[in-house]
Design a protein around this motif. Sequence first.
Motif, PDB file in Angstrom:
ATOM      1  N   UNK A  12       0.802  -1.222   0.000  1.00 50.54           N
ATOM      2  CA  UNK A  12       0.000   0.000   0.000  1.00 50.54           C
ATOM      3  C   UNK A  12       0.832   1.267   0.000  1.00 50.54           C
ATOM      4  N   UNK A  13       2.069   1.173   0.455  1.00 50.54           N
ATOM      5  CA  UNK A  13       2.944   2.347   0.473  1.00 50.54           C
ATOM      6  C   UNK A  13       4.401   1.932   0.342  1.00 50.54           C
ATOM      7  N   UNK A  14       5.206   2.916   0.014  1.00 56.02           N
ATOM      8  CA  UNK A  14       6.655   2.713  -0.068  1.00 56.02           C
ATOM      9  C   UNK A  14       7.326   3.988   0.415  1.00 56.02           C
ATOM     10  N   UNK A  15       8.311   3.847   1.288  1.00 55.17           N
ATOM     11  CA  UNK A  15       9.010   5.008   1.832  1.00 55.17           C
ATOM     12  C   UNK A  15      10.420   5.066   1.278  1.00 55.17           C
ATOM     13  N   UNK A  16      10.809   6.251   0.835  1.00 57.51           N
ATOM     14  CA  UNK A  16      12.172   6.505   0.359  1.00 57.51           C
ATOM     15  C   UNK A  16      12.870   7.373   1.401  1.00 57.51           C
ATOM     16  N   UNK A  17      13.686   6.789   2.281  1.00 59.61           N
ATOM     17  CA  UNK A  17      14.306   7.548   3.369  1.00 59.61           C
ATOM     18  C   UNK A  17      15.247   8.665   2.903  1.00 59.61           C
ATOM     19  N   UNK A  18      15.903   8.490   1.791  1.00 57.65           N
ATOM     20  CA  UNK A  18      16.851   9.504   1.322  1.00 57.65           C
ATOM     21  C   UNK A  18      16.151  10.824   0.982  1.00 57.65           C
ATOM     22  N   UNK A  19      14.916  10.731   0.502  1.00 56.84           N
ATOM     23  CA  UNK A  19      14.178  11.936   0.096  1.00 56.84           C
ATOM     24  C   UNK A  19      13.024  12.274   1.040  1.00 56.84           C
ATOM     25  N   UNK A  20      12.793  11.419   2.028  1.00 55.72           N
ATOM     26  CA  UNK A  20      11.671  11.579   2.970  1.00 55.72           C
ATOM     27  C   UNK A  20      10.334  11.632   2.237  1.00 55.72           C
ATOM     28  N   UNK A  21      10.189  10.781   1.237  1.00 52.22           N
ATOM     29  CA  UNK A  21       8.950  10.719   0.451  1.00 52.22           C
ATOM     30  C   UNK A  21       8.247   9.401   0.746  1.00 52.22           C
ATOM     31  N   UNK A  22       6.956   9.520   1.058  1.00 57.25           N
ATOM     32  CA  UNK A  22       6.104   8.359   1.258  1.00 57.25           C
ATOM     33  C   UNK A  22       5.170   8.278   0.059  1.00 57.25           C
ATOM     34  N   UNK A  23       5.314   7.228  -0.711  1.00 57.94           N
ATOM     35  CA  UNK A  23       4.436   6.989  -1.853  1.00 57.94           C
ATOM     36  C   UNK A  23       3.284   6.121  -1.364  1.00 57.94           C
ATOM     37  N   UNK A  24       2.060   6.571  -1.590  1.00 51.35           N
ATOM     38  CA  UNK A  24       0.880   5.820  -1.153  1.00 51.35           C
ATOM     39  C   UNK A  24       0.081   5.434  -2.392  1.00 51.35           C
ATOM     40  N   UNK A  25      -0.285   4.171  -2.448  1.00 48.02           N
ATOM     41  CA  UNK A  25      -1.078   3.679  -3.576  1.00 48.02           C
ATOM     42  C   UNK A  25      -2.388   4.469  -3.667  1.00 48.02           C
ATOM     43  N   UNK A  26      -2.689   4.922  -4.848  1.00 48.75           N
ATOM     44  CA  UNK A  26      -3.860   5.755  -5.099  1.00 48.75           C
ATOM     45  C   UNK A  26      -5.158   5.122  -4.588  1.00 48.75           C
ATOM     46  N   UNK A  27      -5.314   3.835  -4.779  1.00 49.20           N
ATOM     47  CA  UNK A  27      -6.528   3.140  -4.349  1.00 49.20           C
ATOM     48  C   UNK A  27      -6.747   3.250  -2.842  1.00 49.20           C
ATOM     49  N   UNK A  28      -5.689   3.419  -2.068  1.00 50.63           N
ATOM     50  CA  UNK A  28      -5.792   3.520  -0.608  1.00 50.63           C
ATOM     51  C   UNK A  28      -6.205   4.910  -0.137  1.00 50.63           C
ATOM     52  N   UNK A  29      -6.270   5.866  -1.051  1.00 46.71           N
ATOM     53  CA  UNK A  29      -6.605   7.248  -0.687  1.00 46.71           C
ATOM     54  C   UNK A  29      -8.076   7.575  -0.962  1.00 46.71           C
ATOM     55  N   UNK A  30      -8.874   6.589  -1.307  1.00 51.17           N
ATOM     56  CA  UNK A  30     -10.263   6.826  -1.684  1.00 51.17           C
ATOM     57  C   UNK A  30     -11.193   7.047  -0.487  1.00 51.17           C
ATOM     58  N   UNK A  31     -10.842   6.505   0.656  1.00 46.50           N
ATOM     59  CA  UNK A  31     -11.686   6.603   1.854  1.00 46.50           C
ATOM     60  C   UNK A  31     -10.851   7.140   3.007  1.00 46.50           C
ATOM     61  N   UNK A  32     -11.384   8.120   3.711  1.00 46.65           N
ATOM     62  CA  UNK A  32     -10.611   8.798   4.753  1.00 46.65           C
ATOM     63  C   UNK A  32     -10.189   7.850   5.876  1.00 46.65           C
ATOM     64  N   UNK A  33     -11.015   6.910   6.241  1.00 47.27           N
ATOM     65  CA  UNK A  33     -10.654   5.965   7.297  1.00 47.27           C
ATOM     66  C   UNK A  33      -9.485   5.081   6.896  1.00 47.27           C
ATOM     67  N   UNK A  34      -9.535   4.574   5.683  1.00 45.06           N
ATOM     68  CA  UNK A  34      -8.452   3.729   5.183  1.00 45.06           C
ATOM     69  C   UNK A  34      -7.168   4.545   5.028  1.00 45.06           C
ATOM     70  N   UNK A  35      -7.306   5.764   4.503  1.00 47.69           N
ATOM     71  CA  UNK A  35      -6.147   6.640   4.347  1.00 47.69           C
ATOM     72  C   UNK A  35      -5.507   6.931   5.703  1.00 47.69           C
ATOM     73  N   UNK A  36      -6.321   7.217   6.703  1.00 48.35           N
ATOM     74  CA  UNK A  36      -5.805   7.499   8.046  1.00 48.35           C
ATOM     75  C   UNK A  36      -5.050   6.313   8.608  1.00 48.35           C
ATOM     76  N   UNK A  37      -5.615   5.137   8.454  1.00 43.67           N
ATOM     77  CA  UNK A  37      -4.969   3.919   8.948  1.00 43.67           C
ATOM     78  C   UNK A  37      -3.634   3.677   8.251  1.00 43.67           C
TER      79      UNK A  37
END
Length: 138
Positions: free
Chosen positions: A35-60
């Motif tokens: 559902x996500x991938x973190x790049x520590x060198x750039x401090x970027x968290x990539x979150x799968x688009x499908x997981x951002x559709x509902x606020x509860x799921x996104x929060x979790x």
Amino acid sequence: MSRMLANRCGLPRVNILIASDLPPSQCRNNAFRNSYRYEPATHVLFVREARMQHVGEMSLILAHALAHIKCGNMDEDRDASFLREFYGSLRCICQDQFHARVRTVLADRAGHPVAALFAKTPTEEHQALTAELVRLHP
């Protein structure tokens, strides 16, 4: 959500980017490894688009990812430091959502704009909300 978790729960601040696809994860003991991938060198968290559709799921997902990032171990959901951070962040999210809902209900009931309820200090606000919830009026 990320800013609130960073400010109130002491979780790290990261840049969040939405990804339509993520590479396969090597983390076998992470419930949300795809559902996500973190790049520590750039401090970027990539979150799968499908997981951002509902606020509860996104929060979790955000709470889960940020707790892993803070403890420095992206792989192990059973790690004690991860669990402490994760449950602490869930507590912060629930508290924030509860207070936001109570403020809205009280403002609607009193006929006041919601902004008027933010004028109190956090302690006064907490006492006022608690008193209203249990209907204790001086």
